[in-house]
Write an enzyme that holds these catalytic residues in place. Structure first.
Site, PDB file in Angstrom:
ATOM      1  N   SER A  36       0.847  -1.198   0.000  1.00  0.00           N
ATOM      2  CA  SER A  36       0.000   0.000   0.000  1.00  0.00           C
ATOM      3  C   SER A  36       0.878   1.243   0.000  1.00  0.00           C
ATOM      4  CB  SER A  36      -0.895  -0.004   1.246  1.00  0.00           C
ATOM      5  OG  SER A  36      -1.580   1.225   1.394  1.00  0.00           O
ATOM      6  N   TYR A  50      -2.910   0.014  10.060  1.00  0.00           N
ATOM      7  CA  TYR A  50      -2.811  -0.454   8.678  1.00  0.00           C
ATOM      8  C   TYR A  50      -1.466  -0.045   8.072  1.00  0.00           C
ATOM      9  CZ  TYR A  50      -4.097  -0.924   3.724  1.00  0.00           C
ATOM     10  OH  TYR A  50      -4.133  -1.255   2.387  1.00  0.00           O
TER      11      TYR A  50
END
Length: 262
Positions: free
Chosen positions: A152, A165
């Protein structure tokens, strides 16, 4: 498709396992690999959706076929069963994709241990376990292979509101680079694809109008990504020919997000 393109990017007679294939991004990757010729194991917890997707791929693909397998990727025994299932179905594994992930938009001081542990367990521990099980299989198989982990932008630079995250994806990138170094002598390539902003189930709840404006202001292409725009990079990394010298990479597919500074 020309013979040249097929020789470099086609996946005929190869097998791909795609974890998280019942989600939007993982589903697009499973479809792309299957349509490029790979016999594909669609893996997820949502059995109804998984079976539907595998059936659709069997109907639509002119090359590879697809089957579904339910799996809890935080359970080593379940992952071992997945490897055995894929081997029994297709006789080999060549490509392994880890795309399962969870997220939460919790202010830092409100993150409790349960939330931290859950996100880390799915996003990092699950990939760690999958790489141990799949990596051992690939080494014993002795024919090389490609592991593709979905990272990501949040693993490359801090993003507000997604503290846990971000930490999990940073760890995933580091894990992938370490494994790339470790397994290169076995001709096993380990890489990451780092999506920019792709609306999906795990992030829609935090895409407020204000946040969308911030994202677009930082994305030169001024739009969100579409799930199938990840497929080309996946085919490159999955290919034994076109991607043969790529390992330890974290490739952004982000509309230019990672190149913006001011």
């Amino acid at each position: 498709m020309s013979d040249y393109v097929n020789d470099h990017f086609g996946l005929d007679d190869r097998t791909a396992v795609v974890i998280g294939a019942t989600g939007e991004l993982g589903g697009a990757l499973a479809e792309g690999l299957c349509r490029a010729g790979a016999n594909t194991v669609v893996v997820g917890r949502n059995e109804d959706e998984g079976r539907r997707r595998a059936e659709a791929l069997r109907d639509e693909s002119e090359a590879g076929t697809a089957v579904f397998r339910a799996c809890d990727t935080t359970d080593r025994a379940d992952l071992q069963g997945l490897v055995e299932f894929a081997d029994e179905e297709f006789g080999q594994i060549d490509v392994w994709v880890n795309s399962a992930g969870v997220n939460a938009a919790t202010p830092f001081f409100e993150i409790d241990e349960e939330e931290w542990d859950h996100i880390m367990e799915v996003n990092l521990k699950g990939v760690f376990l999958a790489c141990q099980v799949a990596g051992r299989y690939l080494i014993d198989q002795g024919e090389g292979g490609s592991i593709i982990n979905i990272s990501s932008m949040a693993g490359m630079t801090p993003l507000s509101r997604v503290f846990t995250y971000s930490a999990s994806k940073a760890g995933l990138i580091n894990l992938s680079q370490n494994l790339a170094r470790e397994w290169a002598p076995h001709d096993i390539r380990v890489n990451c694809i780092a999506p920019g902003f792709f609306p999906a189930e795990q992030n829609r709840k935090i895409l407020t109008d204000e946040r969308i404006a911030d994202i677009m202001g930082h994305t030169p292409m001024d739009r969100f990504g579409e799930a199938d725009e990840l497929v080309g990079t996946a085919l490159l990394l999955a290919s034994e020919e076109a991607g043969s010298f790529i390992t330890g990479a974290n490739i952004p597919v982000d509309g230019g997000y990672s190149s913006m500074t001011i």
